[in-house]
Each structure stands twice: as C-alpha cells, then as structure tokens.
Design a protein around this motif. Structure first.
Motif, PDB file in Angstrom:
ATOM      1  N   MET A  44       0.832  -1.208   0.000  1.00 26.98           N
ATOM      2  CA  MET A  44       0.000   0.000   0.000  1.00 26.98           C
ATOM      3  C   MET A  44       0.865   1.255   0.000  1.00 26.98           C
ATOM      4  N   ALA A  45       1.935   1.237   0.794  1.00 24.11           N
ATOM      5  CA  ALA A  45       2.826   2.391   0.874  1.00 24.11           C
ATOM      6  C   ALA A  45       3.535   2.617  -0.458  1.00 24.11           C
ATOM      7  N   LYS A  46       3.965   1.527  -1.111  1.00 27.06           N
ATOM      8  CA  LYS A  46       4.613   1.666  -2.415  1.00 27.06           C
ATOM      9  C   LYS A  46       3.668   2.308  -3.423  1.00 27.06           C
ATOM     10  N   CYS A  47       2.415   1.878  -3.403  1.00 26.23           N
ATOM     11  CA  CYS A  47       1.423   2.461  -4.318  1.00 26.23           C
ATOM     12  C   CYS A  47       1.170   3.933  -3.999  1.00 26.23           C
ATOM     13  N   LEU A  48       1.162   4.293  -2.723  1.00 32.35           N
ATOM     14  CA  LEU A  48       0.970   5.682  -2.333  1.00 32.35           C
ATOM     15  C   LEU A  48       2.127   6.546  -2.834  1.00 32.35           C
ATOM     16  N   ILE A  49       3.347   6.054  -2.674  1.00 31.73           N
ATOM     17  CA  ILE A  49       4.523   6.806  -3.094  1.00 31.73           C
ATOM     18  C   ILE A  49       4.549   6.985  -4.610  1.00 31.73           C
ATOM     19  N   THR A  55      -5.158  -2.153  -4.808  1.00 31.89           N
ATOM     20  CA  THR A  55      -6.348  -2.972  -4.679  1.00 31.89           C
ATOM     21  C   THR A  55      -5.944  -4.377  -4.280  1.00 31.89           C
ATOM     22  N   ALA A  56      -6.503  -4.845  -3.188  1.00 30.91           N
ATOM     23  CA  ALA A  56      -6.291  -6.223  -2.749  1.00 30.91           C
ATOM     24  C   ALA A  56      -7.563  -6.998  -3.069  1.00 30.91           C
ATOM     25  N   TYR A  57      -7.411  -8.274  -3.312  1.00 24.15           N
ATOM     26  CA  TYR A  57      -8.557  -9.101  -3.678  1.00 24.15           C
ATOM     27  C   TYR A  57      -8.687 -10.269  -2.721  1.00 24.15           C
ATOM     28  N   LYS A  58      -9.934 -10.720  -2.575  1.00 19.56           N
ATOM     29  CA  LYS A  58     -10.200 -11.946  -1.840  1.00 19.56           C
ATOM     30  C   LYS A  58     -11.082 -12.825  -2.710  1.00 19.56           C
ATOM     31  N   GLU A  59     -10.979 -14.119  -2.471  1.00 16.37           N
ATOM     32  CA  GLU A  59     -11.804 -15.048  -3.237  1.00 16.37           C
ATOM     33  C   GLU A  59     -13.095 -15.317  -2.483  1.00 16.37           C
ATOM     34  N   GLN A  60     -14.181 -15.373  -3.236  1.00 20.40           N
ATOM     35  CA  GLN A  60     -15.484 -15.607  -2.624  1.00 20.40           C
ATOM     36  C   GLN A  60     -16.303 -16.497  -3.542  1.00 20.40           C
ATOM     37  N   TYR A  84      -0.800   7.298   8.165  1.00 21.85           N
ATOM     38  CA  TYR A  84      -1.602   8.489   7.909  1.00 21.85           C
ATOM     39  C   TYR A  84      -0.710   9.715   8.020  1.00 21.85           C
ATOM     40  N   SER A  85      -1.218  10.834   7.546  1.00 20.42           N
ATOM     41  CA  SER A  85      -0.455  12.065   7.527  1.00 20.42           C
ATOM     42  C   SER A  85      -1.168  13.136   8.338  1.00 20.42           C
ATOM     43  N   ILE A  86      -0.399  13.836   9.174  1.00 18.97           N
ATOM     44  CA  ILE A  86      -0.906  15.003   9.889  1.00 18.97           C
ATOM     45  C   ILE A  86       0.127  16.108   9.682  1.00 18.97           C
ATOM     46  N   GLU A 114       8.723  11.900   6.210  1.00 17.58           N
ATOM     47  CA  GLU A 114       8.318  12.060   4.813  1.00 17.58           C
ATOM     48  C   GLU A 114       7.684  10.789   4.270  1.00 17.58           C
ATOM     49  N   LYS A 115       6.833  10.974   3.282  1.00 15.22           N
ATOM     50  CA  LYS A 115       6.111   9.864   2.661  1.00 15.22           C
ATOM     51  C   LYS A 115       7.061   8.817   2.081  1.00 15.22           C
ATOM     52  N   ARG A 116       8.159   9.241   1.497  1.00 10.58           N
ATOM     53  CA  ARG A 116       9.081   8.317   0.832  1.00 10.58           C
ATOM     54  C   ARG A 116       9.773   7.374   1.823  1.00 10.58           C
ATOM     55  N   ARG A 117       9.750   7.700   3.122  1.00 14.35           N
ATOM     56  CA  ARG A 117      10.377   6.854   4.134  1.00 14.35           C
ATOM     57  C   ARG A 117       9.458   5.731   4.624  1.00 14.35           C
ATOM     58  N   LEU A 118       8.207   5.721   4.186  1.00 15.25           N
ATOM     59  CA  LEU A 118       7.261   4.702   4.653  1.00 15.25           C
ATOM     60  C   LEU A 118       7.761   3.280   4.407  1.00 15.25           C
ATOM     61  N   THR A 119       8.254   3.022   3.195  1.00 13.22           N
ATOM     62  CA  THR A 119       8.673   1.657   2.859  1.00 13.22           C
ATOM     63  C   THR A 119       9.839   1.203   3.721  1.00 13.22           C
TER      64      THR A 119
END
Length: 147
Positions: A44-49, A55-60, A84-86, A114-119
């Motif tokens: 998720m963090a990589k996609c944000l950066i 999108t994650a999927y589950k089988e049903q 999250y960011s504040i 910073e956002k780039r440090r999330l990963t």
C-alpha cells in the motif's frame, strides 16, 4: 480370500500407530500473521509513493442466479492503511488485528516523517518482527473469543 500361495493385500501394507501432530508455537503463528499484514501495508505504501491505486482481492464463492452453479471469483477487499499524515508528517500505527501493538509502554505509533520513508520503516518493522523483537507483545495477545 487369501491362500497360502498368495499374500493378502493387508499384509503388503505397513501399519503404525497414528502419529501425534505437533502444535506450532503460537508466537510463530502470530509473527507470520503480523509479517503478512505488514507486507500488505508495504505494498500500500509503495502504491501511495508512486501515486498508484492499491487494490487487494479476496476469493469468494458466488452462485450464478440462472444456472445455480457456484464459482470462485476475486472481489476487491477493503484494507485500511496503518499509516496516515498530519501536517505533512507521516505516522505508522503498529497493529495486531485492530489492536495497537505497543513497542514500549503506551507507544504503538512510529513517526515516519516524509512519505518516501514509509517503505523503509515498514521493512524495518518486518525485520524486527522476524527477529523476535516483539515476541513479548505478541505473547500477551489473547485469542479471539477467549477470556
């Protein structure tokens, strides 16, 4: 029917007592679960950066209304981010399930900056979990439905 010339079918098989299944260590199970959840947060963090949609999927199992045949389909799964960011400063909440997992007394949130440090922060947390640094916190978690 077995004769003296022919062996019986059962005599050709090797029988033993049923082996006892060893239970896995609950701490190892919790470590694995936490690492898998942190890997999802990492994606998720990589996609944000990279400004992409995660999108994650589950089988049903879904039943077709016309034919009545059940089929497994992938549907989008809602996953909440633990970061999250504040005021342009990012924070990461370390959780096990929906409960905060405190690294020290009363402190379960990591200041990322910073956002780039999330990963890199998430990868550090994965390393800490795999090294067993959070085993005492994982040991205090009670199973769902147990008191």
């Amino acid at each position: 029917m077995a004769t003296s010339r022919n062996k019986s079918v059962l005599s050709t098989l090797e029988f033993t007592i049923r082996p006892i299944k060893k239970h896995t260590d609950p701490i190892l199970q919790r470590r694995g679960k936490l690492v898998s959840r942190l890997n999802i947060q990492l994606e998720m963090a990589k996609c944000l950066i990279e400004n992409e949609v995660f999108t994650a999927y589950k089988e049903q199992w879904v039943t077709d209304q016309e034919t009545g045949i059940k089929d497994k389909v992938k549907i989008p799964k809602r996953i909440r981010s633990w970061f999250y960011s504040i005021s342009d400063i990012y924070y990461f909440d370390l959780k096990y399930g929906s409960k905060p997992l405190e690294a020290s007394k009363g402190k379960a949130t990591v200041v990322v900056g910073e956002k780039r440090r999330l990963t890199s922060v998430i990868q550090s947390l994965i390393g800490a979990v795999e090294a067993g640094e959070l085993d005492t916190q994982l040991a205090t978690i009670k199973r769902v439905g147990k008191k």
